[in-house]
Design an enzyme around this catalytic site. Structure first.
Site, short mmCIF file in Angstrom:
data_model
loop_
_atom_site.label_atom_id
_atom_site.label_comp_id
_atom_site.label_asym_id
_atom_site.label_seq_id
_atom_site.Cartn_x
_atom_site.Cartn_y
_atom_site.Cartn_z
N THR A 1 -0.07 -0.34 6.49
CA THR A 1 0.46 -1.06 5.35
C THR A 1 0.98 -2.41 5.83
O THR A 1 1.37 -2.55 6.99
CB THR A 1 1.59 -0.26 4.65
N THR B 1 0.78 -1.21 0.00
CA THR B 1 0.00 0.00 0.00
C THR B 1 0.83 1.29 0.00
O THR B 1 1.97 1.27 0.41
CB THR B 1 -0.81 -0.06 1.31
N VAL C 1 -10.63 -8.36 -0.97
CA VAL C 1 -10.47 -7.01 -0.44
C VAL C 1 -9.67 -7.10 0.84
O VAL C 1 -10.01 -7.89 1.73
CB VAL C 1 -11.84 -6.35 -0.17
#
Length: 297
Positions: free
Chosen positions: A216, A165, A194
């Site tokens: 992250t 991320t 997801v």
């Protein structure tokens, strides 16, 4: 007036040595984009969007252009934004052709009564608001293709790998906090998977009364412990921002054997960056001073 602060990250994972320089220059460029807005008295929301946009446009990072691939060889992107002044939030999941997912997440927050939009509904919203689109071919890099090839050759059930991320947190001159996180997910993920990013309290959180966090790392682990909100819970309980970040990551590692990283800002503009992965690339600007790093301290 409050002194503004911004921190960004480009993911917590085993960043190879030959990618270190590009990662550091990428987060430094992103944090400067956000800082230019804060310097002029702009909002924390505008600053985190600008910073994340910079990384969504940079193929070094796994967000927007450069997103990694599902097991079917497609791109599915997620994003989250949160306004600490109101606790309003917007998120999107499963995007396939939106150039800047964080911008669509902000539209969800500001132009709809909803928080999270997925798949076809998110795509319809992108059309309604004339959000810039981009083809899968333009999103996919040679690096992402090679990573999928490697994963397909040696895949084992349930395992994924790849970059991670990008995110930003900011405090503006009005004392408002914001958080934004965007991702292309993990290489080899199943279509429709997801992770933590678009889930409020996991991929990010912002609250003017406590602080702002962007997460992250191992998305499934982050979801299980609500990592971003956990950092702020420790902060609210009296730990300083760095201690809160480290304790939340330690809890995740011990409790669910997950690794990751966080960036965070408290209401006074104190910052934290912590991670339990091999590396996490980050950059910050506070009182006009740029700092960045990638290795553990």
């Amino acid at each position: 007036m409050v002194k503004p602060v911004i921190v960004v990250h480009g993911g917590a994972w085993g960043i190879p040595d030959d990618q270190v320089e590009d990662n550091i220059s990428g987060v430094e460029a992103a944090v400067k984009q956000g800082w230019s807005i804060l310097q002029d008295g702009g909002s924390a929301l505008d600053a985190v969007v600008a910073a994340v946009n910079s990384m969504e446009d940079n193929p070094v990072f796994d967000a927007g252009i450069g997103s990694v691939l599902t097991e079917d060889g497609t791109v599915e992107m997620d994003a989250l934004i949160m306004d600490g002044s109101s606790l309003e939030a917007g998120a999107v999941a499963g995007l396939r052709d939106v150039r800047y997912p964080i911008r669509l997440a902000r539209l969800v927050m500001e132009q709809t009564p909803h928080v999270l939009m997925i798949g076809e509904g998110a795509n319809r919203l992108a059309t309604e608001f004339n959000v810039e689109r981009i083809t899968q071919d333009q999103l996919v890099t040679d690096t992402a293709r090679k990573e999928l090839e490697e994963w397909l050759k040696d895949k084992r059930f349930g395992e994924t790998f790849g970059h991670d991320t990008v995110g930003a947190v900011a405090l503006d001159s009005q004392g408002n906090l914001a958080a934004a996180t965007s991702t292309g997910g993990v290489t080899g993920k199943k279509v429709g998977r997801v992770g933590d990013v678009p889930i409020v309290g996991s991929g990010g959180y912002a609250d003017n009364k406590v602080g702002a966090v962007s997460s992250t790392g191992d998305g499934e682990a982050i979801l299980k412990v609500n990592l971003a909100k956990r950092v702020l819970s420790y902060l609210d309980a009296g730990l300083d921002i760095q201690e809160a970040a480290e304790k939340a990551l330690d809890y995740m590692h011990v409790r669910v054997k997950g690794n990751g990283g966080v960036i965070a800002i408290d209401t006074q503009g104190n910052i934290a960056h912590a991670f339990t992965t091999k590396r996490m690339v980050w950059a910050s600007i506070k009182e006009d001073k740029l700092e960045s790093g990638i290795n553990p301290t």
